[in-house]
Design an enzyme around this catalytic site. Structure first.
Site, mmCIF file in Angstrom:
data_model
loop_
_atom_site.group_PDB
_atom_site.id
_atom_site.type_symbol
_atom_site.label_atom_id
_atom_site.label_comp_id
_atom_site.label_asym_id
_atom_site.label_seq_id
_atom_site.Cartn_x
_atom_site.Cartn_y
_atom_site.Cartn_z
ATOM 1 N N LYS A 24 0.829 -1.203 0.000
ATOM 2 C CA LYS A 24 0.000 0.000 0.000
ATOM 3 C C LYS A 24 0.864 1.254 0.000
ATOM 4 O O LYS A 24 0.621 2.185 -0.785
ATOM 5 C CB LYS A 24 -0.924 0.013 1.226
ATOM 6 C CG LYS A 24 -1.877 1.210 1.268
ATOM 7 C CD LYS A 24 -2.634 1.276 2.572
ATOM 8 C CE LYS A 24 -1.752 1.772 3.690
ATOM 9 N NZ LYS A 24 -2.487 2.025 4.945
ATOM 10 N N ASP B 108 -6.435 1.123 1.176
ATOM 11 C CA ASP B 108 -6.458 1.263 2.635
ATOM 12 C C ASP B 108 -7.819 0.808 3.143
ATOM 13 O O ASP B 108 -8.611 0.218 2.401
ATOM 14 C CB ASP B 108 -6.158 2.713 3.042
ATOM 15 C CG ASP B 108 -7.266 3.677 2.635
ATOM 16 O OD1 ASP B 108 -8.195 3.282 1.881
ATOM 17 O OD2 ASP B 108 -7.223 4.837 3.073
#
Length: 214
Positions: A120, A138
């Site tokens: 991420k 997220d």
């Protein structure tokens, strides 16, 4: 969500916010990388407060290593997990110096080799600093992907892969920003504000949340 609805979904978000940006404050790819590492399990607002003074004087790996772990902790102690994050930031800074000449690489595999950097974080840096069409999943994007029917999946990677396949041009570069901001301010976890959502009619979530009583 079918192709036509997906296109309209992003078209409306883009019309409402033509130039979406991260809410983290940064000055160069290195400070962005540090800010994203610090933002894990923390708010962007909290990270910005902690890094405001830090980034005024420390904006390169060399300066961060010179500051040292204890010095960094003094700046970020208001952020959750600051001890571990300080250790990772110093270590990744040293590795950038040793292996990349102090330059943040524009490559996911190389970024993920840095301490404290996962998929991420790498995706955020690639998208924001290097304008690559990546999808940083997220908690907000994971929720929206499943709640709306846009990109359902059991894991963040599954949601990311579906977004990769389904998000059309010209929305790919800004897609993860639109989704994060929508999840942060409208499609909230506990009580999505469906009554003021500009894509509510395209969303598969049922039942829609009514407006609060006056």
């Amino acid at each position: 969500m079918n192709k036509a609805d997906t296109f309209e979904f992003f078209r409306r978000l883009a019309e409402a916010n033509p130039a979406p940006e991260t809410e983290l404050r940064w000055t160069n790819p290195y400070t962005l990388l540090v800010a994203v590492v610090l933002s894990a399990q923390a708010t962007d607002v909290g990270v910005n407060k902690a890094t405001q003074a830090l980034f005024e004087t420390v904006d390169t790996p060399d300066k961060m290593v010179a500051l040292g772990e204890d010095g960094l902790k003094q700046h970020i102690r208001t952020i959750g997990l600051f001890n571990t994050k300080a250790k990772n930031v110093i270590a990744l800074s040293a590795l950038l110096i040793a292996e990349h000449g102090g330059v943040v690489p524009a490559d996911r595999a190389l970024l993920e080799r840095l301490p404290g950097v996962g998929r991420k974080t790498a995706n955020v840096v690639l998208n924001v600093a290097f304008a690559q069409e990546t999808f940083a999943v997220d908690t907000h994007i994971f929720r929206i992907g499943n709640r709306t029917g846009l990109a359902p999946g059991k894991t963040p990677l599954a949601v990311e892969q579906k977004l990769e396949r389904r998000v059309p041009q010209p929305f790919r570069l800004g897609a993860h920003h639109w989704l994060i901001l929508h999840g942060r301010y409208v499609c909230k976890a506990r009580r999505p504000e469906c009554w003021r959502c500009i894509v509510a009619d395209l969303c598969r979530y049922r039942p829609k949340t009514p407006a609060p009583a006056a």
